[in-house]
Each structure stands twice: as C-alpha cells, then as structure tokens.
Design a protein around this motif. Structure first.
Motif, PDB file in Angstrom:
ATOM      1  N   GLU A 210       0.847  -1.206   0.000  1.00 24.68           N
ATOM      2  CA  GLU A 210       0.000   0.000   0.000  1.00 24.68           C
ATOM      3  C   GLU A 210       0.884   1.259   0.000  1.00 24.68           C
ATOM      4  N   ARG A 211       1.879   1.272   0.874  1.00 27.99           N
ATOM      5  CA  ARG A 211       2.751   2.453   0.997  1.00 27.99           C
ATOM      6  C   ARG A 211       3.504   2.721  -0.314  1.00 27.99           C
ATOM      7  N   LEU A 212       3.890   1.673  -0.998  1.00 27.41           N
ATOM      8  CA  LEU A 212       4.678   1.837  -2.228  1.00 27.41           C
ATOM      9  C   LEU A 212       3.789   1.850  -3.464  1.00 27.41           C
ATOM     10  N   ASN A 213       2.493   1.647  -3.237  1.00 31.65           N
ATOM     11  CA  ASN A 213       1.554   1.610  -4.362  1.00 31.65           C
ATOM     12  C   ASN A 213       2.006   0.600  -5.430  1.00 31.65           C
ATOM     13  N   VAL A 214       2.353  -0.595  -4.958  1.00 38.56           N
ATOM     14  CA  VAL A 214       2.785  -1.681  -5.849  1.00 38.56           C
ATOM     15  C   VAL A 214       1.850  -2.858  -5.649  1.00 38.56           C
ATOM     16  N   LYS A 215       1.673  -3.648  -6.705  1.00 40.94           N
ATOM     17  CA  LYS A 215       0.661  -4.711  -6.686  1.00 40.94           C
ATOM     18  C   LYS A 215       1.030  -5.842  -5.730  1.00 40.94           C
ATOM     19  N   HIS A 216       2.307  -6.238  -5.725  1.00 40.22           N
ATOM     20  CA  HIS A 216       2.702  -7.397  -4.935  1.00 40.22           C
ATOM     21  C   HIS A 216       3.906  -7.101  -4.035  1.00 40.22           C
ATOM     22  N   CYS A 217       3.848  -7.626  -2.810  1.00 41.49           N
ATOM     23  CA  CYS A 217       4.995  -7.555  -1.905  1.00 41.49           C
ATOM     24  C   CYS A 217       5.148  -8.916  -1.240  1.00 41.49           C
ATOM     25  N   ILE A 218       6.332  -9.525  -1.417  1.00 44.02           N
ATOM     26  CA  ILE A 218       6.623 -10.822  -0.814  1.00 44.02           C
ATOM     27  C   ILE A 218       7.724 -10.603   0.221  1.00 44.02           C
ATOM     28  N   ALA A 219       7.385 -10.725   1.495  1.00 46.40           N
ATOM     29  CA  ALA A 219       8.389 -10.555   2.556  1.00 46.40           C
ATOM     30  C   ALA A 219       9.343 -11.741   2.550  1.00 46.40           C
ATOM     31  N   VAL A 220      10.631 -11.477   2.787  1.00 50.34           N
ATOM     32  CA  VAL A 220      11.639 -12.547   2.803  1.00 50.34           C
ATOM     33  C   VAL A 220      12.538 -12.388   4.021  1.00 50.34           C
ATOM     34  N   CYS A 221      13.385 -13.387   4.266  1.00 55.78           N
ATOM     35  CA  CYS A 221      14.190 -13.401   5.491  1.00 55.78           C
ATOM     36  C   CYS A 221      15.319 -12.375   5.464  1.00 55.78           C
ATOM     37  N   ASN A 222      15.772 -11.988   4.274  1.00 52.98           N
ATOM     38  CA  ASN A 222      16.755 -10.920   4.108  1.00 52.98           C
ATOM     39  C   ASN A 222      16.838 -10.571   2.625  1.00 52.98           C
ATOM     40  N   ALA A 223      17.451  -9.460   2.300  1.00 53.10           N
ATOM     41  CA  ALA A 223      17.472  -8.999   0.908  1.00 53.10           C
ATOM     42  C   ALA A 223      18.353  -9.866   0.031  1.00 53.10           C
TER      43      ALA A 223
ATOM     44  N   ALA B 208      16.712   1.862  -0.502  1.00 49.52           N
ATOM     45  CA  ALA B 208      15.788   2.860  -1.060  1.00 49.52           C
ATOM     46  C   ALA B 208      14.358   2.782  -0.567  1.00 49.52           C
ATOM     47  N   PHE B 209      14.151   2.139   0.604  1.00 54.51           N
ATOM     48  CA  PHE B 209      12.770   2.087   1.088  1.00 54.51           C
ATOM     49  C   PHE B 209      12.325   3.493   1.485  1.00 54.51           C
ATOM     50  N   GLY B 210      11.136   3.887   1.025  1.00 56.20           N
ATOM     51  CA  GLY B 210      10.620   5.224   1.346  1.00 56.20           C
ATOM     52  C   GLY B 210      11.094   6.307   0.412  1.00 56.20           C
ATOM     53  N   CYS B 211      11.834   5.914  -0.653  1.00 53.60           N
ATOM     54  CA  CYS B 211      12.352   6.887  -1.602  1.00 53.60           C
ATOM     55  C   CYS B 211      11.497   6.900  -2.868  1.00 53.60           C
ATOM     56  N   SER B 212      11.552   8.012  -3.586  1.00 52.02           N
ATOM     57  CA  SER B 212      10.730   8.116  -4.799  1.00 52.02           C
ATOM     58  C   SER B 212      11.569   8.499  -6.005  1.00 52.02           C
ATOM     59  N   HIS B 213      11.011   8.251  -7.189  1.00 50.47           N
ATOM     60  CA  HIS B 213      11.626   8.619  -8.457  1.00 50.47           C
ATOM     61  C   HIS B 213      10.534   9.138  -9.377  1.00 50.47           C
ATOM     62  N   ALA B 214      10.721  10.331  -9.887  1.00 49.60           N
ATOM     63  CA  ALA B 214       9.726  10.962 -10.769  1.00 49.60           C
ATOM     64  C   ALA B 214       8.347  10.913 -10.104  1.00 49.60           C
ATOM     65  N   GLY B 215       8.346  11.131  -8.802  1.00 48.93           N
ATOM     66  CA  GLY B 215       7.077  11.199  -8.075  1.00 48.93           C
ATOM     67  C   GLY B 215       6.457   9.852  -7.731  1.00 48.93           C
ATOM     68  N   ARG B 216       7.091   8.773  -8.162  1.00 46.32           N
ATOM     69  CA  ARG B 216       6.571   7.432  -7.847  1.00 46.32           C
ATOM     70  C   ARG B 216       7.484   6.760  -6.826  1.00 46.32           C
ATOM     71  N   MET B 217       6.905   6.018  -5.884  1.00 45.35           N
ATOM     72  CA  MET B 217       7.714   5.336  -4.864  1.00 45.35           C
ATOM     73  C   MET B 217       8.534   4.219  -5.496  1.00 45.35           C
ATOM     74  N   ILE B 218       9.789   4.113  -5.090  1.00 48.91           N
ATOM     75  CA  ILE B 218      10.612   2.969  -5.482  1.00 48.91           C
ATOM     76  C   ILE B 218       9.911   1.712  -4.975  1.00 48.91           C
ATOM     77  N   GLY B 219       9.870   0.707  -5.847  1.00 50.69           N
ATOM     78  CA  GLY B 219       9.179  -0.533  -5.487  1.00 50.69           C
ATOM     79  C   GLY B 219       8.463  -1.120  -6.687  1.00 50.69           C
ATOM     80  N   GLY B 220       8.074  -0.195  -7.640  1.00 51.65           N
ATOM     81  CA  GLY B 220       7.328  -0.674  -8.800  1.00 51.65           C
ATOM     82  C   GLY B 220       8.080  -0.557 -10.106  1.00 51.65           C
ATOM     83  N   PHE B 221       9.397  -0.308 -10.027  1.00 46.47           N
ATOM     84  CA  PHE B 221      10.161  -0.143 -11.265  1.00 46.47           C
ATOM     85  C   PHE B 221      10.801  -1.472 -11.700  1.00 46.47           C
ATOM     86  N   GLY B 222      11.135  -1.536 -13.022  1.00 49.71           N
ATOM     87  CA  GLY B 222      11.705  -2.791 -13.513  1.00 49.71           C
ATOM     88  C   GLY B 222      10.708  -3.926 -13.340  1.00 49.71           C
ATOM     89  N   GLU B 223      11.207  -5.150 -13.393  1.00 48.76           N
ATOM     90  CA  GLU B 223      10.309  -6.313 -13.230  1.00 48.76           C
ATOM     91  C   GLU B 223      10.208  -6.733 -11.768  1.00 48.76           C
TER      92      GLU B 223
END
Ligand code: T4K
Length: 397
Positions: free
Chosen positions: A63-76, A175-190
């Motif tokens: 919701e915060r990143l306005n992205v369709k899917h978020c899969i939590a994992v044990c580490n990045a 980059a959590f909480g950061c934006s690019h061109a007004g859009r939150m990082i999280g929905g760029f690329g695949e």
C-alpha cells in the motif's frame, strides 16, 4: 568538541566519544508496541510460515509503495536470489561493483556471472552507456542498485533492457521510502528488492521484501520463497526457505510506525552535517534532491586528499581513534573481492569511476542513535583534522 589538532585522539587527545558511534546503529521504534505484538505472537503460537504479522507487513508495504505485490523474505540477499530465479536469469548479468557484495554474490551463488559495469561519478549508480558496452549474447539481465536511496537511471536502463531483450530488476536495499519521478521505489523494472536489515532505517532485525507489479513474477517468487509449495503437500517448483518470521514482521510493523519520524530526524542530521562540514576544502557531502522523497539513512562524504590534506583512509583513522566508526562503503569494490578478483583480475580497467569512488567515499553515522550534538562534535573533529593535516601526516608517518 575538538578545537586544536593536538586534541585529536590519534595525536594523544581523549577520544571524543566514550562509546563507539556506529554507521548503521539500529533505529528501534515503539518498544511497548513491539512487546505487545510479541506477546500476541507467543499467545497465538503462530511463529512463522506466512503468519498474520507477515501478511499485514506485506499489505502495508504494498500500500505504501503503491505496488501490486509484496513478498516478505528473510533478508534482501535471499530476496535477490529468489527474484533472479523468478526472472529466469542465467549466463551473465550486468551489475555495479560499487555496491555491497551481496548484490554480486546473489548472482554468483546461483552460478550466474556478475559482469561489473562502471557507475556515474555524480550518482554513484550504474552508467547505462557502460552497461551497453558489456552486453554479450550470454547477457540475460541487468541488476541496478539504488545506492544510498538515490534511484538508478531507471528510464535509460529500461530502454536498454527493452532494446536488447534483457530482464531488468533493482536492488533497492537502501531505497525504502524513496521516490523517483514522483513514484515510490518498489514498482520499477520487473522486480525490486528491499533490505530491512538491522542497519536499515526501517528494520526487521533481519528481513527483506520483493516487490513487483507483475502477477507472474510475484507468483513464482512467492512459490520459491516457500520451497515451491502451492498447496497442502503440493510442490510445483524448486524453492528455498526464504520466509520472514513473525518476530521480524512485528519489528517491521513497529518500525514502519516510526518511519516518518525517523526520516525527519535523519533529515535534520544531514542538514546539521552540511552546516558543520561546509567550506572544508576537499570534502563534499552527497546531495539528495529536495523534490523527491528520501530516507536520508546514508550521510555520504567524498574526500579529495589533495585538497583536504589527508586521504579518506587517513581521515577514517582519525575518526576511529575518536570512537567514531565511519565506514568506507563500498571499498574496495566487489571486483576486488573474492571470488571476483581471481575470476576476472583485470575488471578494474573498465571501472575507473568505481575505483575512484572506492578510494574517496565514506559514510558517517546517522539514525536515531545519533544527535545533533554528536554531529557538531563530528564536525569539530573533521575540521581539526583538516586544519592539522600536515601535523597528522607527519605524526603518522
Ligand atoms: N544490497 C545492498 C546495496 C546492501 O547494502 C545490502 C546490505 C544488501 C543488498 C543485503 O541486504 P541483507 O541481505 O543484509 O538484508 C551491513 C549490513 O549487514 C548489510 O545488511 C548492509 N547492506 C551493509 C551496508 O551494512 P556490514 O558488514 O557493514 O555490517 P556490520 O556488522 O559491520 O554493521 C554495521 C555497523 O552497525 C557496525 O558498526 C555495527 C553496527 N550494528 C550492526 C548491527 C547488525 C549495530 O550497532 N547493531 C546491530 O545490530 O554490513
């Protein structure tokens, strides 16, 4: 406060800080709320495997990143490995060397060759022109890194990937909480991969998340994060155990509730650093664009030895003697670490900007464990070191 060169601990003065001051000291957030959550978890006896805290954490992030899917994992790092597999990358993948080694290891761990591309001097991020020169018939993808929370050249990398039929994903650990061109990082690329490690401004003790707007990538990543299970006793693909536990999600939820406050604190600190370090020859503080959202979790300084009077390494030595644990992120560069140094000993020839930055960049402490007064003391140490550079060099020789 350090007022004279003789005050410096390296030259015999008392250390400015009694206890070590760290880059990456965790932000804790609301302790009482966290303990409430922990008690609820213990009472429920549901400790992991996609429990209510993880589900809530994923929903809040999406919701915060306005992205369709978020899969939590044990580490990045595991998140990167799963995203790389979910995108079916293989052969060679172009990635920067000026990053934390996890970005390269995630590929190498899967038998994929990380091909190190040079970065841009201004952004410290992958240089699309350098990337294009590295594309071969074995190249299947590009992994950009939004270093320090500053986005890569997303449009140019997307165009490059499209023109060459490559997959594009981002390491968004910073980059959590950061934006690019007004859009939150999280929905760029695949896909994008965040880190919620203890040293990140929002943390889960250990944790990460894969975010994507692609239903198929999300479906594959979610399966792979849990052994390939698609249902009760049903395994439909290879997978691993990349799950986030309830206790990590509880810390993440609690950390999220303090996120805006932490960002305001970090921003005040970076403004204090700019004031304290203004006008010092040979020292540059990395700028963040005001028009975009940033988490200000990294205070990045570049040292020009010729003008400052000391090299970055000599300044780090001065600071460490004061119990100020500045970090040479990301020295020496992945290409000069094993196994890459042995696999490709000459890679440095095509990474002049990376090597230039690796010898000059350092990170200074920030976060809720650091106060404005601490920054004033840090500024006084650095000014004393700059003024007394000749003396420091002479005494250290
Ligand atoms: N991609 C990028 C671009 C990354 O920067 C990272 C991680 C990743 C991927 C992988 O994400 P994860 O798989 O870790 O989620 C630390 C972190 O361990 C690492 O997560 C982070 N980047 C990296 C930039 O920093 P080190 O080797 O610097 O950690 P360490 O143990 O020296 O800790 C840093 C400082 O923080 C020290 O002065 C001690 C202090 N500290 C640390 C911890 C863990 C504390 O005060 N409390 C703590 O709990 O890697």
């Amino acid at each position: 406060m350090k007022t004279t060169t003789q005050d410096l601990a390296l030259l015999g003065g008392a250390p400015a800080f009694k206890a070590p001051v760290h880059v990456g000291r965790p932000n804790i957030g609301g302790r009482a709320r966290l303990l409430e959550r922990l008690n609820a978890i213990l009472d429920s006896r549901w400790l992991t495997n996609g429990g209510p805290c993880v589900q809530e954490f994923e929903a809040r992030i999406a919701e915060r990143l306005n992205v369709k899917h978020c899969i939590a994992v044990c580490n990045a790092t595991v998140g990167l490995e799963i995203a790389v597999r979910a995108l079916d990358l293989s052969g060679e993948v172009v990635v920067p060397s000026f990053t934390f080694v996890a970005t390269a290891h995630a590929l190498q761990w899967l038998g994929i060759k990380p091909v190190f591309g040079d970065v841009k001097r201004e952004t410290h991020a992958l240089d699309p022109q350098a990337v294009e020169r590295l594309i071969t018939p074995r190249t299947t993808g590009i992994v950009g890194v939004h270093l320090w929370g500053n986005p890569c050249d997303i449009e140019a990398l997307s165009d490059l990937a499209r023109r060459h039929g490559l997959r594009l994903m981002f390491d968004a650990a910073h980059a959590f909480g950061c934006s690019h061109a007004g859009r939150m990082i999280g929905g760029f690329g695949e896909a994008e991969v965040f880190s919620f490690h203890a040293t990140k401004f929002v943390n889960c003790f250990e944790g990460g998340a894969i975010t994507t707007n692609s239903d198929e990538t999300a479906r594959r990543a979610r399966l792979m994060q849990n052994f390939g299970f698609s249902g009760y006793d049903q395994v439909e693909c290879v997978g691993t155990n990349g799950k986030m536990s309830e206790i990590s999600a509880a810390m993440g939820l609690t950390s999220l509730e303090s996120m805006e406050q932490i960002i305001r604190h970090n921003r005040r600190l970076i403004e204090a650093y700019r004031r304290e370090l203004a006008g010092i020859a040979g020292l540059t503080v990395l700028e963040y664009p005001l028009a975009e959202r940033r988490n200000y979790q990294y205070v990045i300084v570049e040292i020009d030895a010729g003008r400052f009077g000391l090299s970055r390494d000599q300044l780090v030595e001065v600071l460490h003697a004061e119990n100020l644990l500045a970090r040479r992120y990301f020295y020496p560069g992945c290409h000069r670490m094993e196994p890459y140094r042995t696999l490709e000993p000459d890679a440095g020839r095509r990474l002049p900007v990376t090597e230039w930055l690796c010898d000059r960049v350092m990170a200074l402490p920030t976060g809720t464990a650091v106060s404005g007064d601490d920054v004033a003391v840090i500024g006084s140490i650095i000014r004393a070191a700059s003024r007394g550079a000749d003396e420091v060099r002479r005494r250290r020789a």
